[in-house]
Design a protein around this motif. Structure first.
Motif, PDB file in Angstrom:
ATOM      1  N   GLY A 212       0.772  -1.181  -0.117  1.00 58.51           N
ATOM      2  CA  GLY A 212       0.037  -0.029  -0.048  1.00 58.51           C
ATOM      3  C   GLY A 212       0.678   1.275  -0.078  1.00 58.51           C
ATOM      4  N   LEU A 216       1.048   4.654  -2.438  1.00 52.65           N
ATOM      5  CA  LEU A 216       0.746   5.860  -1.869  1.00 52.65           C
ATOM      6  C   LEU A 216       1.943   6.941  -2.154  1.00 52.65           C
ATOM      7  N   GLU A 328      -3.907   7.933   5.504  1.00 52.64           N
ATOM      8  CA  GLU A 328      -3.796   6.458   4.943  1.00 52.64           C
ATOM      9  C   GLU A 328      -2.588   5.841   4.874  1.00 52.64           C
ATOM     10  N   VAL A 332      -2.137   2.174   6.611  1.00 53.55           N
ATOM     11  CA  VAL A 332      -1.349   0.902   5.946  1.00 53.55           C
ATOM     12  C   VAL A 332      -0.494   0.467   6.645  1.00 53.55           C
ATOM     13  N   THR A 391      -4.046   1.120  -2.534  1.00 58.68           N
ATOM     14  CA  THR A 391      -4.172   1.057  -1.166  1.00 58.68           C
ATOM     15  C   THR A 391      -5.372   0.090  -0.789  1.00 58.68           C
ATOM     16  N   ALA A 396      -2.385  -4.719   1.999  1.00 57.01           N
ATOM     17  CA  ALA A 396      -2.134  -3.336   2.509  1.00 57.01           C
ATOM     18  C   ALA A 396      -2.841  -2.920   3.706  1.00 57.01           C
TER      19      ALA A 396
END
Length: 399
Positions: A212, A216, A328, A332, A391, A396
């Protein structure tokens, strides 16, 4: 102290740190003509100062996770504040070399800010409020820019540019002192023996293995580049191609900045409500792409409400993504890698910031059109949106 009050204190500390560091990053650029004249250089050369800040910040961000592990998020925040205050002081010394040294010191502070804040806030948030809290913290970036754009020039006009820079130093030092009482409790989980040398890069390498996070980082590279291109060239675009006065063009930039502040908070609320940061980042990328296309199509005959409406949409999306993005990263990442993962995300965003504006300039040199060049920002906006989809892969999801 209750959990809510503790969260409020941590948020206030990280937000204040972000505002002051962002203010120091942009303070010299806000006074570029007078500073350049003072050191005997063209004003355009001050642009290299921002490049130095982001290049150093990118490198430091890779080590920031290990520093947070060893010293704690509060201590690293204190280091960042002390560095930005020291950098502002050093920049007032005679000669261009002092500005280079100051930019290196401020860049180091810039690279430390997000990893330390992510580590502190992750311990005091949960999935139901993480998006909003991180988004509020990230409003410190445009708020610092507003301080640099309003307060710094006003002090410079009244007392000189050196005083305008030095004025940041005592405020930063006061923030360092304010963090001293809660620091032992906030940094109780630090690991004093953790490596901070080259071996510290192992933490960044381990974080990079998170599927993930790789997506990102690509998202941050694209969105970071789009954001800086929007902010850097919009005034020139508005004046030379849309026929706006400098005042109206400056208002357009202010609309984008304010929209970015509102967007960061609004997207955080939406992400918490639907419990899917990746979906929000996808929507942000799509709106950013549509806005870039809109910028490519507007002309001097376009009604003002349309131009300002597009500016709002572009600001809400291209400037409003950061808080949900950091949230986020926390989602993750396993707890022990949050600092390193946040450092990698910062590195990717700074890399986009360094890469995109020169690319924008080269495309403009080929097309001789700012509007057409803004149209090219559709591509990284869409790539960033597609990367955000990554993601959602099951491996993830650590939280």
């Amino acid at each position: 102290m209750s959990a809510r009050r503790e969260l409020g204190a941590v948020l206030a500390a990280t937000l204040t740190t972000q505002i002051l560091v962002s203010w120091s990053v942009l303070a010299l650029a806000a006074m570029a003509p007078v500073v350049a004249e003072s050191v005997g250089l063209p004003a355009i050369v001050i642009g290299y100062q921002i490049a130095i800040v982001y290049a150093v910040g990118a490198g430091v961000s890779l080590l920031a996770g290990s520093l947070v592990t060893r010293f704690g998020g509060a201590r690293v925040s204190q280091i960042a504040l002390a560095a930005c205050g020291a950098g502002c002081l050093v920049a007032t010394f005679p000669g261009a070399a002092a500005i280079v040294v100051a930019s290196i010191v401020i860049g180091a502070a810039h690279g430390l800010t997000n990893p330390s804040a992510a580590h502190l806030l992750a311990r005091h948030t949960h999935k139901g409020n993480r998006g909003l809290i991180f988004s509020i913290k990230q409003t410190g970036v445009p708020l610092g820019g507003i301080a640099a754009g309003i307060i710094t020039p006003a002090i410079a006009i009244a007392f000189g540019w050196q005083v305008a820079l030095i004025a940041i130093t005592p405020v930063a030092l006061l923030a360092v002192l304010a963090l001293a009482p809660p620091r032992p409790a906030w940094d109780a989980e630090r690991t004093p023996g953790a490596s901070v040398g080259i071996g510290a890069l192992r933490g960044a390498g381990e974080a990079l293995q998170l599927p993930g996070l790789r997506w990102l980082c690509l998202c941050a590279f694209c969105f970071g580049g789009v954001q800086l291109c929007l902010m850097t060239f919009v005034v020139t675009f508005a004046v030379f191609e849309l026929g706006m006065s400098l005042v109206r063009a400056g208002t357009l930039l202010a609309v984008i900045q304010v929209s970015g502040v509102i967007g960061r908070i609004a997207w955080g609320i939406v992400a918490d409500r639907i419990q899917h940061n990746g979906a929000v980042l996808v929507v942000i990328g799509l709106i950013s792409a549509a806005s870039a296309l809109g910028f490519a199509l507007i002309t001097p005959q376009t009604p003002g409400f349309v131009s300002y409406g597009l500016a709002v949409a572009f600001g809400v999306s291209a400037v409003g993504w950061n808080g949900v993005f950091v949230s986020e990263i926390v989602r993750v990442s396993p707890p022990g890698l949050i600092g390193a993962a946040s450092g990698l995300g910062t590195f990717a965003a700074f890399a986009g910031v360094l890469f995109a504006p020169p690319a924008f300039v080269q495309i403009h040199a080929l097309t001789d059109s700012y509007s057409f060049t803004y149209g090219f920002l559709v591509i990284p906006s869409l790539i960033g949106a597609l990367a955000a989809l990554g993601t959602a892969r099951p491996e993830a999801l650590w939280r």
